[in-house]
Design an enzyme around this catalytic site. Sequence first.
Site, PDB file in Angstrom:
ATOM      1  N   HIS A 241       1.309   0.693  -9.340  1.00 18.03           N
ATOM      2  CA  HIS A 241       1.495   0.945  -7.905  1.00 18.03           C
ATOM      3  C   HIS A 241       0.319   0.341  -7.131  1.00 18.03           C
ATOM      4  CE1 HIS A 241       1.525   3.255  -4.141  1.00 18.03           C
ATOM      5  NE2 HIS A 241       2.794   3.520  -4.393  1.00 18.03           N
ATOM      6  N   CYS A 279       5.477  -1.519  -3.441  1.00 18.86           N
ATOM      7  CA  CYS A 279       5.424  -0.482  -2.403  1.00 18.86           C
ATOM      8  C   CYS A 279       5.133  -1.159  -1.067  1.00 18.86           C
ATOM      9  CB  CYS A 279       4.348   0.550  -2.732  1.00 18.86           C
ATOM     10  SG  CYS A 279       4.144   1.781  -1.426  1.00 18.86           S
ATOM     11  N   HIS A 306       9.193   1.147  -3.664  1.00 15.01           N
ATOM     12  CA  HIS A 306       8.952   2.192  -2.659  1.00 15.01           C
ATOM     13  C   HIS A 306       9.171   1.520  -1.319  1.00 15.01           C
ATOM     14  CE1 HIS A 306       5.863   4.831  -5.081  1.00 15.01           C
ATOM     15  NE2 HIS A 306       7.045   4.806  -5.628  1.00 15.01           N
ATOM     16  N   ASP A 359       9.797   6.018   0.606  1.00 15.39           N
ATOM     17  CA  ASP A 359       8.500   6.632   0.389  1.00 15.39           C
ATOM     18  C   ASP A 359       8.129   7.329   1.692  1.00 15.39           C
ATOM     19  OD1 ASP A 359       6.207   7.177  -0.998  1.00 15.39           O
ATOM     20  OD2 ASP A 359       5.237   5.280  -0.527  1.00 15.39           O
ATOM     21  N   HIS A 360       7.734   8.548   1.590  1.00 14.58           N
ATOM     22  CA  HIS A 360       7.288   9.323   2.752  1.00 14.58           C
ATOM     23  C   HIS A 360       8.382   9.379   3.832  1.00 14.58           C
ATOM     24  CE1 HIS A 360       2.914   8.059   1.586  1.00 14.58           C
ATOM     25  NE2 HIS A 360       3.555   8.689   0.622  1.00 14.58           N
ATOM     26  N   TYR A 376       6.122  14.177   2.432  1.00 13.61           N
ATOM     27  CA  TYR A 376       7.383  14.304   1.707  1.00 13.61           C
ATOM     28  C   TYR A 376       8.338  15.362   2.281  1.00 13.61           C
ATOM     29  CZ  TYR A 376       5.427  11.140  -1.722  1.00 13.61           C
ATOM     30  OH  TYR A 376       4.899  10.028  -2.330  1.00 13.61           O
TER      31      TYR A 376
HETATM   32  C1  DNO Z   1       1.666   8.926  -2.225  1.00 11.39           C
HETATM   33  C2  DNO Z   1       2.087   7.980  -3.246  1.00 11.39           C
HETATM   34  C3  DNO Z   1       1.073   7.770  -4.349  1.00 11.39           C
HETATM   35  C4  DNO Z   1       1.715   7.067  -5.514  1.00 11.39           C
HETATM   36  C5  DNO Z   1       0.903   7.019  -6.737  1.00 11.39           C
HETATM   37  C6  DNO Z   1       1.547   6.230  -7.844  1.00 11.39           C
HETATM   38  O1  DNO Z   1       2.468   9.457  -1.572  1.00 11.39           O
HETATM   39  O2  DNO Z   1       2.534   6.789  -2.738  1.00 11.39           O
HETATM   40  O3  DNO Z   1       0.607   8.976  -4.767  1.00 11.39           O
HETATM   41  O4  DNO Z   1       2.837   7.743  -5.854  1.00 11.39           O
HETATM   42  O5  DNO Z   1      -0.272   6.425  -6.475  1.00 11.39           O
HETATM   43  O6  DNO Z   1       0.794   6.337  -9.000  1.00 11.39           O
END
Ligand code: DNO
Length: 401
Positions: A241, A279, A306, A359-360, A376
């Site tokens: 990531h 991501c 992501h 993501d988020h 989240y």
């Molecule tokens: C936060 C995430 C990170 C990610 C980790 C992957 O919300 O994007 O915590 O999941 O770094 O290892």
Amino acid sequence: MLEKTWRWFGYNDAITLDDIRAIGVEGIVTALHHLPNGVEWPVDEIEKVKSNIESHGMTWSVVESLPVHEEIKYAGSNRDLYISNYKKSLRNLGQCGVRTVCYNFMPVIDWIRTDLDYKLPEGGTSLYFDFIDFVVFDLFLLKRLADAVEYPNHIIEAAGERYKRMTLQQKMKLVDTIIIKTQGFIDGISADNYEDAITIFKERLSQYDGIGKDELRANLKYFLDEVTPVAEEMGIALCIHPDDPPMPVLGLPRIVSNSEDLKWILKANTSPANGITFCTGSLSANKNNDLLEMLDEVIERVKFVHLRSTQTKSNGDFYEAEHLKGSVPMPAIVKRLLEEIRRREKCDENALRVPMRVDHGHVLPGDSPEKHNPGYPFVGRLKGLAEIDGLQQGIITMLKE
Ligand code: DNO
């Protein structure tokens, strides 16, 4: 089609597997959150989580994260022990049929935000990174003054001014946000008060004394050379990531931040198991990153995505934008991913699906802040997922025509 997945934090997550299934999610992204970082993940624990997910009509698509112990990152005396545990966990996951494993290689601190409730003009709230607040944290709360040279003078002055005006409560909140709230639910520090949190945090920083970019890269290569043969044997895609935000922080090196970094990682270990979590949110926080160009450079090794967007500002701040707004060219990214999936399916009809999680998300009406981990919320992520899924359905229809 990108597989629609959702990050679930296990039994402590107030958002249940029933909730997640109800909104059309196909796969779950989760970890054995109850186990301490560094231990072997036993088969029976993996099986328990897997069958629970399956009894809700979904699959355990991705492990996020199988955490890499700090000793592996700074090459401590126990690194081989932790690597051996990592290999055992990979074998056990492979044996249970869980084949996509996300991890990161950020020293000490994973993602960083300074404000978890930034009010948006439309009424929701978002996560925010305020550069000056971060410098306040670094120079005046951690008191890493010796390294102040990293920042230009006008930034140090602005941070000093802001620090003078801050109340004790505001200072405590900043420490709590950066060290505890954002990290805590991932693999973080727990502390009873903010002074303890600072002390523990500084101890962790000091473990990286003498470790720069080259050393950290060497430690990543050492790790990859050890674990990729096992991943390959078990049919597992390991996906690193990117750094969030993608830049060195607090005197620590970061090595998964830009195009050169991603290319270096793929070259340093050429196993097909050495993959990337693309991501868009993390990478877009550096406005020099051209996301489409970067995606093209590594697309064959992208095994997990992501999707989210950020809006950067000229002063170094950024906030999390709506999924289809901000600086990420989301339609073009999704189109490129769908073309790649088509290519893979043509070459190999058993090609692994590419899981995607939004993501988020913003905190929106209907979300109650105490019922989710920072970033989240349910409704905010549901909106993002619906938008991205609509986008992909539209693109697929157009590609067929
Ligand atoms: C936060 C995430 C990170 C990610 C980790 C992957 O919300 O994007 O915590 O999941 O770094 O290892």
